[in-house]
Each structure stands twice: as structure tokens, then as C-alpha cells.
Write a protein that holds these residues in place. Sequence first.
Motif, PDB file in Angstrom:
ATOM      1  N   SER A  73       0.372  -1.261   4.565  1.00 61.18           N
ATOM      2  CA  SER A  73       0.884  -0.899   3.240  1.00 61.18           C
ATOM      3  C   SER A  73       2.339  -1.292   3.069  1.00 61.18           C
ATOM      4  N   VAL A 124      -2.806   5.899   0.890  1.00 54.06           N
ATOM      5  CA  VAL A 124      -2.137   5.102   1.914  1.00 54.06           C
ATOM      6  C   VAL A 124      -0.659   5.470   1.868  1.00 54.06           C
ATOM      7  N   VAL A 136      -9.189   7.704   6.901  1.00 57.90           N
ATOM      8  CA  VAL A 136      -8.295   7.695   5.748  1.00 57.90           C
ATOM      9  C   VAL A 136      -8.703   8.828   4.815  1.00 57.90           C
TER      10      VAL A 136
END
Length: 146
Positions: free
Chosen positions: A82, A126, A138
Amino acid sequence: DHVRKAINQLGEISIWQVDMKPGRPFAFGFINNKPVFALPGKPVAAFTIYHLFVLPALLRAQGADCFMPVSYWVQAEFKLTSGKKREFLSARLSSDSGKPIVCLDETEKKESSIISMAKATGFILVEPEQTIQQGDFVLYYPVSLA
């Protein structure tokens, strides 16, 4: 931004901008003691802000017992590094051998001006400068369009 100025002239802004992508130019305030939400102009940003902030506020105002966005941990079926901001990326939940997995939406372009929720079933969170490997867990937020 014209909406921000209008709300300030008629009432007050309590929240201006959120540190996330998409959706930064979100505003919340009051006019005549009534809540006002100003969503971003880009479609995916508006969709994201609505599901994470506006819908929970409306549900709470209606007296719902459960109003916070639902989320749970799911294994990633992708790799990703990210950027510098917290991001909510459109994602699709599916299953692999009976266990849930999450994939990035095929149309995810990382630009909130592109409608990328067509096949998505929710969002993944994220964090800034996070590296996700296939198989990592996640945080997944399902979205109901009903």
C-alpha cells in the motif's frame, strides 16, 4: 468547496476531511440542529463514505441495536503493497475449498473516480505502508446493496 462554505454559513461543520482513501473530502455538521452529511463527489468515494459513516449514523439515529459496520478477518488471495494512506479497496469474497477468501475487485483501479464496485461484495482495509502477501488475513467489510 461550495458545500462546505454553505454548511458553515447556515450551521456548523463538526468533521471536515477523513484521513483515508477514497473519501477524504467528507464533511459532517449541523444545520438547525439537524445532521448534514456532505459526501465526496467521486462515485466510489461517496459509496465508501456512505457505507462506513453515513449508514451507521442513520441506523443509530433510528434506534438500531447494531449500527457499526460489520467486519471480519479473511485470507487474501492477492499480494499488495500500500501507499501512505489508509485505504478501503473494493474486494470480492469467494471460497476456496470451503474456506472464505477475498480477492481485489477486478476493476479496482485505486482511483475513486472510477466506478469499481460492479463485482465487489465489500471492502478490505489496508493500513498505510502495509504489505499483504497471499494467505495473509485482511479485514473485510461486506456491503449489502439491498
